[in-house]
Design an enzyme around this catalytic site. Structure first.
Site, mmCIF file in Angstrom:
data_model
loop_
_atom_site.group_PDB
_atom_site.id
_atom_site.type_symbol
_atom_site.label_atom_id
_atom_site.label_comp_id
_atom_site.label_asym_id
_atom_site.label_seq_id
_atom_site.Cartn_x
_atom_site.Cartn_y
_atom_site.Cartn_z
ATOM 1 N N GLU A 70 0.822 -1.225 0.000
ATOM 2 C CA GLU A 70 0.000 0.000 0.000
ATOM 3 C C GLU A 70 0.841 1.253 0.000
ATOM 4 O OE1 GLU A 70 -2.637 0.475 3.341
ATOM 5 O OE2 GLU A 70 -3.492 2.307 2.509
ATOM 6 N N ASP A 90 -0.700 -4.941 3.122
ATOM 7 C CA ASP A 90 -1.233 -3.753 3.794
ATOM 8 C C ASP A 90 -0.619 -3.755 5.182
ATOM 9 O OD1 ASP A 90 -4.542 -2.260 4.192
ATOM 10 O OD2 ASP A 90 -2.571 -1.686 4.968
ATOM 11 N N ILE A 92 -0.681 -1.730 7.748
ATOM 12 C CA ILE A 92 -1.685 -1.467 8.788
ATOM 13 C C ILE A 92 -3.014 -1.272 8.078
ATOM 14 C CG2 ILE A 92 -2.494 0.060 10.618
ATOM 15 C CD1 ILE A 92 0.339 0.797 11.285
ATOM 16 N N ASP A 93 -3.900 -2.262 8.206
ATOM 17 C CA ASP A 93 -5.262 -2.066 7.687
ATOM 18 C C ASP A 93 -6.111 -1.610 8.877
ATOM 19 O OD1 ASP A 93 -7.184 -2.003 5.686
ATOM 20 O OD2 ASP A 93 -8.012 -3.905 6.365
ATOM 21 N N THR A 95 -5.694 2.134 9.628
ATOM 22 C CA THR A 95 -4.817 3.199 10.135
ATOM 23 C C THR A 95 -5.599 4.221 10.951
ATOM 24 O OG1 THR A 95 -3.273 2.940 8.294
ATOM 25 C CG2 THR A 95 -3.246 5.056 9.427
ATOM 26 N N ASP A 220 -6.065 -4.435 0.761
ATOM 27 C CA ASP A 220 -7.040 -4.660 1.838
ATOM 28 C C ASP A 220 -7.656 -6.053 1.739
ATOM 29 O OD1 ASP A 220 -8.067 -1.350 1.111
ATOM 30 O OD2 ASP A 220 -7.034 -1.948 2.956
HETATM 31 O O1 F1X Z 1 -5.774 2.813 4.807
HETATM 32 P P1 F1X Z 1 -5.975 1.511 5.536
HETATM 33 O O2 F1X Z 1 -6.184 1.692 6.978
HETATM 34 O O3 F1X Z 1 -4.955 0.462 5.154
HETATM 35 O O4 F1X Z 1 -7.283 0.829 4.954
HETATM 36 C C1 F1X Z 1 -8.383 1.598 4.798
HETATM 37 C C2 F1X Z 1 -9.592 0.861 5.233
HETATM 38 O O5 F1X Z 1 -9.507 0.465 6.569
HETATM 39 O O6 F1X Z 1 -10.588 1.805 5.051
HETATM 40 C C3 F1X Z 1 -11.694 1.175 4.506
HETATM 41 C C4 F1X Z 1 -12.831 1.486 5.397
HETATM 42 O O7 F1X Z 1 -13.331 2.724 5.010
HETATM 43 C C5 F1X Z 1 -11.434 -0.286 4.478
HETATM 44 O O8 F1X Z 1 -12.001 -0.897 3.389
HETATM 45 C C6 F1X Z 1 -9.968 -0.359 4.424
HETATM 46 O O9 F1X Z 1 -9.570 -1.572 4.944
HETATM 47 MG MG MG Z 2 -6.142 -1.017 4.235
HETATM 48 MG MG MG Z 3 -3.079 0.340 5.250
#
Ligand code: F1X
Ligand code: MG
Ligand code: MG
Length: 283
Positions: A70, A90, A92-93, A95, A220
């Site tokens: 990412e 990813d 940190i999924d 964040t 994601d």
């Molecule tokens: O940018 P991050 O944290 O890796 O991911 C963003 C995220 O958490 O936002 C969306 C929820 O709105 C999810 O689909 C996705 O997993």
């Molecule tokens: Mg994510």
């Molecule tokens: Mg992320």
């Protein structure tokens, strides 16, 4: 027969666990928050540090493998899913959850060969839950087998979705229109973990019957898509066609009937694909 990818999967689990420790330690410190595509699309130095730690550790063991990360893509790396062994990361999924200390934060590592996910690892690092799946060999959480919900009736179901980081009023109207349609089926409830990877692991665990979203990315979804399918779940495009990892659209459900009902209620739109900028991509 030689098991080509077990060594890689074992490395992915170890790397995800180590990354989770870095995330937990970072939660004890002040985090400098930066923004990407919008003022609500957050990133921190921990996201970037964790991704680099994972990628460097993989390069040492598997120097010919490719990466879709990412934060590497955010820094300008191409987002290309080729037939080559590719790590889809990813760091940190969730964040936004990490920044707010909302306790659902995942490290997601998918691995594809010939554009097919061979293993997926999602580490929910504040819950200390290691979700894993190997193609054809089932899904597990901390070693315990996972199975999707056996609920057949959508009116007896909980559905997960997210609101994303696009605040364009036209997009928000579509999101809320879909949400209203699904809520008024009626379903028992709507839930948002704040991370697609954990929402999909909740589907695989049988805690929610389905998750849908338009707007998230391949990093994601890649790992968790296999965790869902190996737990007996189905994956579909929001308009009912086949799931496409690069389309930024997904329905992950415990069965096809519920997936198709959700598809019928969604006001679909097509964000720019993750591979839209790839050389030779369809316009
Ligand atoms: O940018 P991050 O944290 O890796 O991911 C963003 C995220 O958490 O936002 C969306 C929820 O709105 C999810 O689909 C996705 O997993
Ligand atoms: Mg994510
Ligand atoms: Mg992320």
């Amino acid at each position: 027969m030689t098991d080509l990818w077990q060594d890689a999967m074992d490395h992915a689990v170890s790397a995800a666990r180590g990354a989770g420790q870095v995330v937990r330690e970072a939660l004890l410190e002040d985090r400098m928050v930066m923004v990407k595509s919008s003022s609500v699309d957050l990133v921190t130095q921990t996201d970037q540090k964790v991704e680099q730690l994972i990628i460097q550790s993989v390069k040492e063991k598997f120097p010919t493998h490719r990466f879709i990360g990412e934060e590497s893509v955010a820094a300008g790396e191409p987002c290309v899913l080729s037939d080559e062994p590719t790590w889809i990361i990813d760091p940190i999924d969730g964040t936004t959850n990490f920044v707010h200390r909302f306790p659902f934060v995942a490290v997601s590592i998918g691995f594809s060969v010939n554009k097919q996910v061979e293993f997926g690892v999602v580490y929910s690092c504040l819950e200390d839950k290691m979700f894993t799946a190997r193609r054809g060999r089932g899904s597990f959480c901390n070693g315990d087998p996972l199975q999707v919900s056996d609920q057949k009736a959508i009116k007896q179901s909980i559905i997960a979705t997210e609101f994303g980081s696009d605040r364009d009023p036209e997009v928000v109207d579509k999101i809320f229109s879909s949400l209203r349609n699904i809520l008024c089926i009626p379903v028992h409830g709507i839930r948002s973990a704040g991370t697609a990877a954990i929402n999909m692991c909740l589907v695989a665990s049988g805690c929610v019957e389905a998750y849908y979203e338009i707007g998230m990315h391949v990093w994601d979804l890649a790992a968790a898509s296999l965790i869902v399918s190996e737990a007996g779940g189905v994956l579909m495009d929001v308009e009912g066609g086949p799931f496409d990892l690069m389309s930024r659209r997904v329905i992950a459900a415990n069965n096809r009937t519920i997936a198709e009902r959700i598809s019928g209620e969604i006001q679909a739109y097509a964000p720019a694909r993750d591979d839209a900028a790839a050389p030779g991509a369809d316009p």
